[in-house]
Scaffold this motif. Sequence first.
Motif, mmCIF file in Angstrom:
data_model
loop_
_atom_site.group_PDB
_atom_site.id
_atom_site.type_symbol
_atom_site.label_atom_id
_atom_site.label_comp_id
_atom_site.label_asym_id
_atom_site.label_seq_id
_atom_site.Cartn_x
_atom_site.Cartn_y
_atom_site.Cartn_z
ATOM 1 N N ALA A 243 0.812 -1.259 0.065
ATOM 2 C CA ALA A 243 -0.080 0.036 -0.194
ATOM 3 C C ALA A 243 0.790 1.116 0.161
ATOM 4 C CB ALA A 243 -1.058 -0.197 1.237
ATOM 5 N N ASP A 244 1.942 1.311 0.542
ATOM 6 C CA ASP A 244 2.991 2.537 0.714
ATOM 7 C C ASP A 244 3.350 2.851 -0.801
ATOM 8 O OD1 ASP A 244 4.178 0.177 0.546
ATOM 9 O OD2 ASP A 244 5.956 0.853 1.848
ATOM 10 N N ILE A 245 3.543 1.690 -1.486
ATOM 11 C CA ILE A 245 4.060 2.078 -2.969
ATOM 12 C C ILE A 245 2.919 2.702 -3.803
ATOM 13 C CG2 ILE A 245 4.635 1.004 -5.178
ATOM 14 C CD1 ILE A 245 6.158 -1.031 -3.432
ATOM 15 N N VAL A 246 1.880 2.388 -3.529
ATOM 16 C CA VAL A 246 0.622 3.022 -4.228
ATOM 17 C C VAL A 246 0.271 4.181 -3.625
ATOM 18 C CG1 VAL A 246 -1.680 2.732 -4.678
ATOM 19 C CG2 VAL A 246 -0.380 0.512 -4.595
ATOM 20 N N GLU A 247 0.286 4.632 -2.327
ATOM 21 C CA GLU A 247 0.144 5.678 -1.772
ATOM 22 C C GLU A 247 1.149 6.823 -2.245
ATOM 23 O OE1 GLU A 247 -2.428 6.952 -0.267
ATOM 24 O OE2 GLU A 247 -3.446 5.116 -0.294
ATOM 25 N N ALA A 248 2.465 6.379 -2.232
ATOM 26 C CA ALA A 248 3.711 7.283 -2.714
ATOM 27 C C ALA A 248 3.255 7.577 -4.195
ATOM 28 C CB ALA A 248 4.795 6.631 -2.726
ATOM 29 N N ALA A 249 2.885 6.576 -5.080
ATOM 30 C CA ALA A 249 2.628 7.134 -6.407
ATOM 31 C C ALA A 249 1.606 8.204 -6.507
ATOM 32 C CB ALA A 249 2.464 5.734 -7.136
ATOM 33 N N ARG A 250 0.581 8.022 -5.908
ATOM 34 C CA ARG A 250 -0.531 8.875 -5.739
ATOM 35 C C ARG A 250 0.061 10.282 -5.309
ATOM 36 N NH1 ARG A 250 -5.472 4.929 -3.282
ATOM 37 N NH2 ARG A 250 -5.731 3.679 -5.515
ATOM 38 N N LEU A 251 0.629 10.397 -4.417
ATOM 39 C CA LEU A 251 1.062 11.618 -3.751
ATOM 40 C C LEU A 251 2.058 12.334 -4.803
ATOM 41 C CD1 LEU A 251 2.059 10.808 0.030
ATOM 42 C CD2 LEU A 251 0.130 11.959 -1.079
ATOM 43 N N ASP A 252 2.819 11.603 -5.507
ATOM 44 C CA ASP A 252 3.522 12.043 -6.833
ATOM 45 C C ASP A 252 2.805 12.574 -7.931
ATOM 46 O OD1 ASP A 252 5.789 11.701 -5.295
ATOM 47 O OD2 ASP A 252 6.345 9.693 -6.082
ATOM 48 N N GLY A 253 1.313 12.366 -7.972
ATOM 49 C CA GLY A 253 0.398 12.802 -8.791
ATOM 50 C C GLY A 253 0.569 12.018 -10.122
ATOM 51 N N VAL A 254 0.722 10.741 -10.098
ATOM 52 C CA VAL A 254 0.534 9.801 -11.319
ATOM 53 C C VAL A 254 -0.953 9.610 -11.664
ATOM 54 C CG1 VAL A 254 2.758 8.708 -10.864
ATOM 55 C CG2 VAL A 254 0.709 7.778 -9.934
ATOM 56 N N PRO A 256 -3.959 7.604 -13.488
ATOM 57 C CA PRO A 256 -4.292 6.023 -13.410
ATOM 58 C C PRO A 256 -3.630 5.383 -14.481
ATOM 59 C CG PRO A 256 -6.267 7.530 -13.106
ATOM 60 C CD PRO A 256 -5.151 8.426 -13.588
ATOM 61 N N TRP A 257 -3.410 5.781 -15.884
ATOM 62 C CA TRP A 257 -2.637 5.160 -16.762
ATOM 63 C C TRP A 257 -1.263 4.748 -16.310
ATOM 64 C CZ3 TRP A 257 -4.204 2.361 -20.547
ATOM 65 C CH2 TRP A 257 -3.304 1.965 -21.710
ATOM 66 N N GLN A 258 -0.589 5.749 -15.692
ATOM 67 C CA GLN A 258 0.787 5.912 -15.445
ATOM 68 C C GLN A 258 0.683 4.795 -14.299
ATOM 69 O OE1 GLN A 258 1.679 9.890 -14.594
ATOM 70 N NE2 GLN A 258 2.900 10.135 -16.347
ATOM 71 N N MET A 259 -0.138 4.639 -13.356
ATOM 72 C CA MET A 259 -0.120 3.820 -12.069
ATOM 73 C C MET A 259 -0.037 2.300 -12.854
ATOM 74 S SD MET A 259 -0.566 3.364 -8.794
ATOM 75 C CE MET A 259 -1.086 4.829 -8.186
ATOM 76 N N PHE A 260 -0.965 2.198 -13.885
ATOM 77 C CA PHE A 260 -1.065 0.980 -14.300
ATOM 78 C C PHE A 260 0.258 0.305 -15.004
ATOM 79 C CE2 PHE A 260 -1.930 -1.951 -18.070
ATOM 80 C CZ PHE A 260 -2.663 -3.027 -17.426
ATOM 81 N N TRP A 261 0.698 1.119 -15.704
ATOM 82 C CA TRP A 261 2.033 0.657 -16.457
ATOM 83 C C TRP A 261 3.248 0.716 -15.677
ATOM 84 C CZ3 TRP A 261 1.811 -2.062 -20.233
ATOM 85 C CH2 TRP A 261 0.720 -2.154 -21.390
ATOM 86 N N GLN A 262 3.478 1.790 -14.754
ATOM 87 C CA GLN A 262 4.575 1.985 -13.847
ATOM 88 C C GLN A 262 4.588 1.286 -12.408
ATOM 89 O OE1 GLN A 262 5.509 6.014 -13.738
ATOM 90 N NE2 GLN A 262 5.203 6.378 -16.077
ATOM 91 N N ILE A 263 3.503 0.886 -12.063
ATOM 92 C CA ILE A 263 3.246 0.251 -10.626
ATOM 93 C C ILE A 263 2.728 -1.054 -10.814
ATOM 94 C CG2 ILE A 263 2.535 0.695 -8.280
ATOM 95 C CD1 ILE A 263 4.656 2.559 -9.001
ATOM 96 N N THR A 264 1.520 -1.224 -11.296
ATOM 97 C CA THR A 264 0.790 -2.432 -11.577
ATOM 98 C C THR A 264 1.488 -3.361 -12.262
ATOM 99 O OG1 THR A 264 -1.222 -1.344 -11.066
ATOM 100 C CG2 THR A 264 -1.369 -3.490 -11.625
ATOM 101 N N MET A 265 1.911 -3.082 -13.286
ATOM 102 C CA MET A 265 2.265 -4.235 -14.202
ATOM 103 C C MET A 265 3.685 -4.738 -13.782
ATOM 104 S SD MET A 265 0.373 -4.847 -16.670
ATOM 105 C CE MET A 265 1.518 -5.759 -18.118
#
Length: 348
Positions: A243-254, A256-265
């Motif tokens: 969860a901390d990786i997801v929260e950090a990515a959201r705080l960086d303002g990514v 949803p598309w960037q979240m999918f390709w850079q975090i989820t995949m």
Amino acid sequence: MEFDFAAEQPKFLMLMYGLIAFVAVVGGLLLLLDVVPSWFARRREAQLVAASVGGVPLPRRRKQREGAFAFFFLLPTLLLLTIGLVVPAIRTTLLSFMDSSSTNWVGAQNYEWMFSEDSIVRVLINTLIWVILVPLVATGFGLIYAVLVDKARFEAVAKSLIFLPMAISFVGASIIWRFVYAYRGEGDQIGLLNQIVVSLGGEPKQWLLESPLNTFLLIVIMVWIQAGFAMVVLSAAIKAIPADIVEAARLDGVSPWQMFWQITMPSIRPALIVVVVTLSIATLKVFDIVRTATNGNYDTNVIATEMYNQAFRYQENGQGSALAVFLFVLVIPIVIYQIRNLRKQREG
């Protein structure tokens, strides 16, 4: 009608022999896996008690004895693998170099036939289409669905709906989809697909008779069944992302598309590989769908159905064995890749 026991006596004897063999095998496995290990455990416990009471040092176990003990536990598995896999594989390989009667050696003639006969080349092309499309499409649908329903309000219900086809056998699913593709001349249609076409002003078709479209329609059945498996595995991998990786990515303002390709995949890559490899092996062995929906007619045959036809319908044991060996060879690289991937994950 009176029951003639004398006439049925051979069947009762075969049944009795089968029961005796079953009891012997099950009893032997229980003896190997339960009784004998329990005896060793009680013996070791007695040694521990004697050592603690008499002050005698506990005898050390020799590495040779430990290795023999480990081999003892592995022996049933090794026997079953040898009888059920190794011996049939060797026998099938030998038969692939023999003629239809399995008496005369013909060398590589059966393999030459496989790649020179137009109908068999069509079978190989169909199998290639299956192996390329089914894993990619089923995994793609499963991934998209897993991402869309993740943490949704009715997530459990939504996942259950797409997973339900996994509870249906391939034969049952094929019968269901045969009704979907059903054709009834002019007028009212009982097939869902033709009814939709007619309602849109089109003409009904005999979908399963048109090649190569019928192959893609059969692939739809496999994707419909396996998408639920892909969804479950990938959904579990998505939920395992810290969860901390997801929260950090959201705080960086990514986005949803960037979240999918850079975090989820990148996070679910091991699960993706497992799903694709598993579906690839299952697709190479596909038999039930083709056999039930079209019986391999109209250019829909794949390796497994053609292997069955050659060996059991046409009594061409050599050609059927050659197809079986070729199918086995196709599976080996996928298995090796998966083993290497698992080793890398453990080392990492």
